[in-house]
Design a protein around this motif. Structure first.
Motif, PDB file in Angstrom:
ATOM      1  N   UNK A 170       0.832  -1.330  -0.552  1.00  0.00           N
ATOM      2  CA  UNK A 170      -0.264  -0.023  -0.469  1.00  0.00           C
ATOM      3  C   UNK A 170       0.529   1.204  -0.016  1.00  0.00           C
ATOM      4  N   UNK A 171       0.436   2.003  -1.089  1.00  0.00           N
ATOM      5  CA  UNK A 171       2.224   3.539  -1.230  1.00  0.00           C
ATOM      6  C   UNK A 171       0.722   4.310  -0.866  1.00  0.00           C
ATOM      7  N   UNK A 172       0.637   5.876  -0.661  1.00  0.00           N
ATOM      8  CA  UNK A 172       0.266   6.768  -0.393  1.00  0.00           C
ATOM      9  C   UNK A 172       1.234   7.999  -0.678  1.00  0.00           C
ATOM     10  N   UNK A 173       0.670   8.905  -0.543  1.00  0.00           N
ATOM     11  CA  UNK A 173       0.733  10.074  -1.457  1.00  0.00           C
ATOM     12  C   UNK A 173       0.484  11.658  -0.433  1.00  0.00           C
ATOM     13  N   UNK A 174       0.885  11.606   0.472  1.00  0.00           N
ATOM     14  CA  UNK A 174      -0.065  12.696   1.510  1.00  0.00           C
ATOM     15  C   UNK A 174       0.871  14.580   0.840  1.00  0.00           C
ATOM     16  N   UNK A 175       0.064  14.927   0.631  1.00  0.00           N
ATOM     17  CA  UNK A 175       0.738  16.352   0.587  1.00  0.00           C
ATOM     18  C   UNK A 175      -0.528  17.083   1.839  1.00  0.00           C
ATOM     19  N   UNK A 176       0.679  18.682   2.367  1.00  0.00           N
ATOM     20  CA  UNK A 176      -0.625  19.374   3.369  1.00  0.00           C
ATOM     21  C   UNK A 176      -1.045  20.070   2.483  1.00  0.00           C
ATOM     22  N   UNK A 177      -1.775  20.434   3.041  1.00  0.00           N
ATOM     23  CA  UNK A 177      -2.780  21.536   2.031  1.00  0.00           C
ATOM     24  C   UNK A 177      -3.866  22.554   2.699  1.00  0.00           C
ATOM     25  N   UNK A 178      -3.648  23.539   2.165  1.00  0.00           N
ATOM     26  CA  UNK A 178      -4.646  25.156   3.325  1.00  0.00           C
ATOM     27  C   UNK A 178      -5.621  24.580   2.317  1.00  0.00           C
TER      28      UNK A 178
ATOM     29  N   UNK B 134     -14.251  18.533  -0.261  1.00  0.00           N
ATOM     30  CA  UNK B 134     -13.833  19.847  -0.044  1.00  0.00           C
ATOM     31  C   UNK B 134     -12.776  19.719   1.748  1.00  0.00           C
ATOM     32  N   UNK B 135     -11.925  20.602   1.360  1.00  0.00           N
ATOM     33  CA  UNK B 135     -11.596  20.423   3.062  1.00  0.00           C
ATOM     34  C   UNK B 135     -10.717  22.414   2.686  1.00  0.00           C
ATOM     35  N   UNK B 136     -10.640  22.128   4.192  1.00  0.00           N
ATOM     36  CA  UNK B 136      -9.289  23.415   4.084  1.00  0.00           C
ATOM     37  C   UNK B 136      -7.719  23.024   5.279  1.00  0.00           C
ATOM     38  N   UNK B 137      -7.178  22.846   5.739  1.00  0.00           N
ATOM     39  CA  UNK B 137      -6.189  22.910   6.703  1.00  0.00           C
ATOM     40  C   UNK B 137      -5.961  21.108   6.858  1.00  0.00           C
ATOM     41  N   UNK B 138      -4.984  20.845   6.272  1.00  0.00           N
ATOM     42  CA  UNK B 138      -5.054  19.564   6.119  1.00  0.00           C
ATOM     43  C   UNK B 138      -4.071  18.162   5.485  1.00  0.00           C
ATOM     44  N   UNK B 139      -4.210  17.467   4.761  1.00  0.00           N
ATOM     45  CA  UNK B 139      -4.459  16.002   4.036  1.00  0.00           C
ATOM     46  C   UNK B 139      -5.018  15.877   2.707  1.00  0.00           C
ATOM     47  N   UNK B 140      -4.390  16.199   1.555  1.00  0.00           N
ATOM     48  CA  UNK B 140      -4.900  15.562   0.775  1.00  0.00           C
ATOM     49  C   UNK B 140      -3.920  14.051   0.679  1.00  0.00           C
ATOM     50  N   UNK B 141      -4.741  12.500   0.376  1.00  0.00           N
ATOM     51  CA  UNK B 141      -3.884  11.665   0.702  1.00  0.00           C
ATOM     52  C   UNK B 141      -4.111  10.868  -0.658  1.00  0.00           C
ATOM     53  N   UNK B 142      -3.442  10.686  -1.334  1.00  0.00           N
ATOM     54  CA  UNK B 142      -3.611   9.389  -2.573  1.00  0.00           C
ATOM     55  C   UNK B 142      -3.099   8.231  -2.315  1.00  0.00           C
TER      56      UNK B 142
ATOM     57  N   UNK C  15       0.996   5.910  10.969  1.00  0.00           N
ATOM     58  CA  UNK C  15       2.101   6.758  10.284  1.00  0.00           C
ATOM     59  C   UNK C  15       1.146   8.241  10.196  1.00  0.00           C
ATOM     60  N   UNK C  16      -0.247   8.113   8.888  1.00  0.00           N
ATOM     61  CA  UNK C  16      -0.890   9.421   8.754  1.00  0.00           C
ATOM     62  C   UNK C  16      -1.297   9.952   9.799  1.00  0.00           C
ATOM     63  N   UNK C  17      -1.416   9.327  10.858  1.00  0.00           N
ATOM     64  CA  UNK C  17      -1.840  10.698  12.084  1.00  0.00           C
ATOM     65  C   UNK C  17      -1.418  11.106  12.881  1.00  0.00           C
ATOM     66  N   UNK C  18      -0.204  10.306  12.848  1.00  0.00           N
ATOM     67  CA  UNK C  18       0.855  10.527  13.356  1.00  0.00           C
ATOM     68  C   UNK C  18       2.194  11.588  12.615  1.00  0.00           C
ATOM     69  N   UNK C  19       1.923  11.837  11.844  1.00  0.00           N
ATOM     70  CA  UNK C  19       3.493  12.519  11.063  1.00  0.00           C
ATOM     71  C   UNK C  19       3.515  14.303  12.056  1.00  0.00           C
TER      72      UNK C  19
ATOM     73  N   UNK D 138       4.707  20.666   1.007  1.00  0.00           N
ATOM     74  CA  UNK D 138       4.990  19.427   2.113  1.00  0.00           C
ATOM     75  C   UNK D 138       4.180  18.009   1.169  1.00  0.00           C
ATOM     76  N   UNK D 139       4.933  17.043   0.810  1.00  0.00           N
ATOM     77  CA  UNK D 139       4.594  16.203   0.161  1.00  0.00           C
ATOM     78  C   UNK D 139       5.134  15.011   0.756  1.00  0.00           C
ATOM     79  N   UNK D 140       5.219  13.915   1.164  1.00  0.00           N
ATOM     80  CA  UNK D 140       4.915  12.913   1.743  1.00  0.00           C
ATOM     81  C   UNK D 140       5.073  11.564   1.044  1.00  0.00           C
TER      82      UNK D 140
END
Length: 150
Positions: free
Chosen positions: A1-9, A22-30, A48-52, A140-142
């Motif tokens: 399982x692979x994710x790309x996490x982007x911190x977004x406004x 639709x979200x404001x501050x948070x993560x877009x997780x692919x 891992x995502x929630x603890x980053x 920020x992209x992880x």
């Protein structure tokens, strides 16, 4: 399982000209899923995502988590994360799980993320032609692959 996490406004998902998330501050997780993925991969990735710690603290240092900042999350399925480009110029998606395997794991991933975070997770629609908009914060992209835990 692979994710790309982007911190977004801000981020949103549109299907057939209709905004479905639709979200404001948070993560877009692919999220990309392969046949070998298990519930253990889901649990490890969700934690891992929630603890980053990638949100700035009071000193501007990336030292707080999405839970600390009360952020929001959109999860979008993306089989192309498992593309192989070793031969030729046309990517092969043979490693990506077929819908009969991927959909249950996708739904379990979302449910587990909701349970652990105590927040409502917004989503795209599995298999749909989605338009994803985002304003990457940082940027920020992880990238995290549950098969590379060590």
């Amino acid at each position: 399982m692979k994710v790309i996490i982007q911190r977004v406004t801000e981020a949103s998902v549109t299907i057939n000209h209709k905004e479905v998330a639709s979200i404001e501050k948070g993560f877009l997780v692919l999220l990309g899923i392969v046949n070998e993925d298990t519930k253990e991969d889901i649990d490890w990735l969700c934690r891992k995502i929630l603890g980053l710690r990638v949100f700035p603290d009071e000193n501007g240092v990336m030292n707080t988590s999405i839970l600390d900042v009360k952020g929001q999350i959109i999860v979008v399925s993306q089989f192309t994360l498992h593309a192989s480009t070793k031969k030729g110029n046309r990517p092969s998606y043979i490693k990506a799980a077929k819908p009969d395997v991927a959909i249950p794991l996708y739904k379990t991933f979302i449910k587990h993320l909701e349970e652990l975070s105590q927040m409502q997770i917004q989503t795209g629609e599995f298999g749909a032609d989605m338009k994803v908009s985002l304003l990457n914060d940082g940027p920020v992209t992880i990238i995290i692959d549950s098969k590379n835990k060590m």
